[in-house]
Enzyme design. Structure first.
Site, PDB file in Angstrom:
ATOM      1  N   GLU A 135       1.537  28.983 -12.843  1.00 48.12           N
ATOM      2  CA  GLU A 135       0.530  29.360 -11.850  1.00 48.12           C
ATOM      3  C   GLU A 135       0.694  28.586 -10.543  1.00 48.12           C
ATOM      4  OE1 GLU A 135      -1.116  31.914 -12.014  1.00 48.12           O
ATOM      5  OE2 GLU A 135      -0.715  32.332 -14.110  1.00 48.12           O
ATOM      6  N   HIS A 138       3.416  29.921  -8.349  1.00 50.05           N
ATOM      7  CA  HIS A 138       3.062  31.070  -7.510  1.00 50.05           C
ATOM      8  C   HIS A 138       2.578  30.592  -6.143  1.00 50.05           C
ATOM      9  CE1 HIS A 138       3.652  34.650  -9.811  1.00 50.05           C
ATOM     10  NE2 HIS A 138       2.830  34.316 -10.782  1.00 50.05           N
TER      11      HIS A 138
END
Length: 294
Positions: A135, A138
């Site tokens: 995550e 990203h």
């Protein structure tokens, strides 16, 4: 391992989208409609880019959590952010029982990481760390920017195609006017092509976040085993496909909606099996059995 290739592929796909806009626009003859479509799409996407974090968090009913409430989560995130030399993101937890996680925010200073209650119960701390590495990647890879640009370009194609229906194309004596059948085809195929390219970019960024995330954690196999668990978990409890969630789907670690067959072309994420396989390859290359759990 795949990162250079992924970056080139994303650039190529964005170029393809831009080419599609130029082709459609040229074919319609640079009308005022074209300019309006481009401007309108730029405005709406700039707004959604700056509010990207709020939109997704609201869709998942995610609440900010303190370190006192989730000390283990804070510790994982803080260590990874420090390793990456990045600021500490805001942390959120969504009450959803579906195992999922997402990060959002246009840059590391505005980043938010959200996990569902479901994922904190399903994964071991090591697996959760693998997911959070993905995550955070990203955010660090500027994927929210890339996906906003892709959405903006796809939106322009769609708007031009919709405008095309209303544009006056001169009388029947006008040889240059596109014929109605070709026009209809473009109105249908233009947006379809744009969304297929947009989704290919999204899948490509997922592979990239898997690779960068596994490099950040030094533990590709933890992410692989997390993805395996999550993939069972999301199939057991697919989310209701309401409009708000659909808009946040590309941010999730796993596509929250069910689908097979043709949906591979229309999926925001690559097939789980392929993601897991690549992580195992990465682990084999880096000898990734030793996570750097400092």
């Amino acid at each position: 391992m795949h990162s250079h290739h992924n970056g080139l592929k994303t650039a190529a796909l964005l170029g393809l989208l831009t080419g599609l806009i130029l082709a459609v626009g040229y074919w319609l003859g640079g009308s005022t409609g074209l300019v309006i479509a481009v401007l309108f799409s730029l405005v709406t996407n700039t707004v959604s880019y700056f509010y990207s974090d709020r939109i997704a968090l609201r869709a998942m009913r995610a609440q900010p959590v303190s370190e006192a409430e989730f000390p283990a989560l804070y510790q994982i995130v803080r260590k990874l952010a420090t390793t990456a030399g990045q600021p500490m993101p805001r942390l959120y937890v969504s009450p959803s029982m579906q195992p999922n996680a997402f990060a959002t925010g246009r840059d590391p200073e505005h980043a938010a990481v959200a996990v569902t209650v479901g994922i904190t119960r399903l994964l071991t701390p090591r697996e959760l760390r693998g997911v959070i590495g993905h995550e955070l990647s990203h955010v660090y890879n500027r994927d929210i920017l890339i996906s906003s640009v892709a959405a903006g370009l796809a939106g322009i194609v769609t708007m031009i195609a919709q405008l095309a229906i209303f544009l006056p194309f001169g009388g029947s004596d006008d040889d240059d006017a596109p014929n109605p059948a070709a026009l209809l085809l473009m109105v249908i195929l233009g947006p379809l092509a744009a969304s297929i390219i947009q989704l290919a970019i999204s899948r490509n960024r997922e592979f990239q976040a898997d690779a960068s995330g596994a490099t950040l954690t030094g533990d590709p196999l933890a992410l692989a085993s997390a993805l395996e668990k999550i993939s069972y978990g999301t199939q057991a409890a697919p989310l209701p496909a309401d409009g708000q969630l659909t808009s946040a789907a590309h941010l999730m670690i796993a596509n929250p909606f069910r689908g097979g067959g043709l949906s591979a072309l229309f999926s925001t994420h690559p097939p789980m099996g392929e993601r897991i396989q690549r992580l195992h390859q990465q682990a084999a290359l880096t000898g990734g059995a030793r996570p750097n759990l400092r």
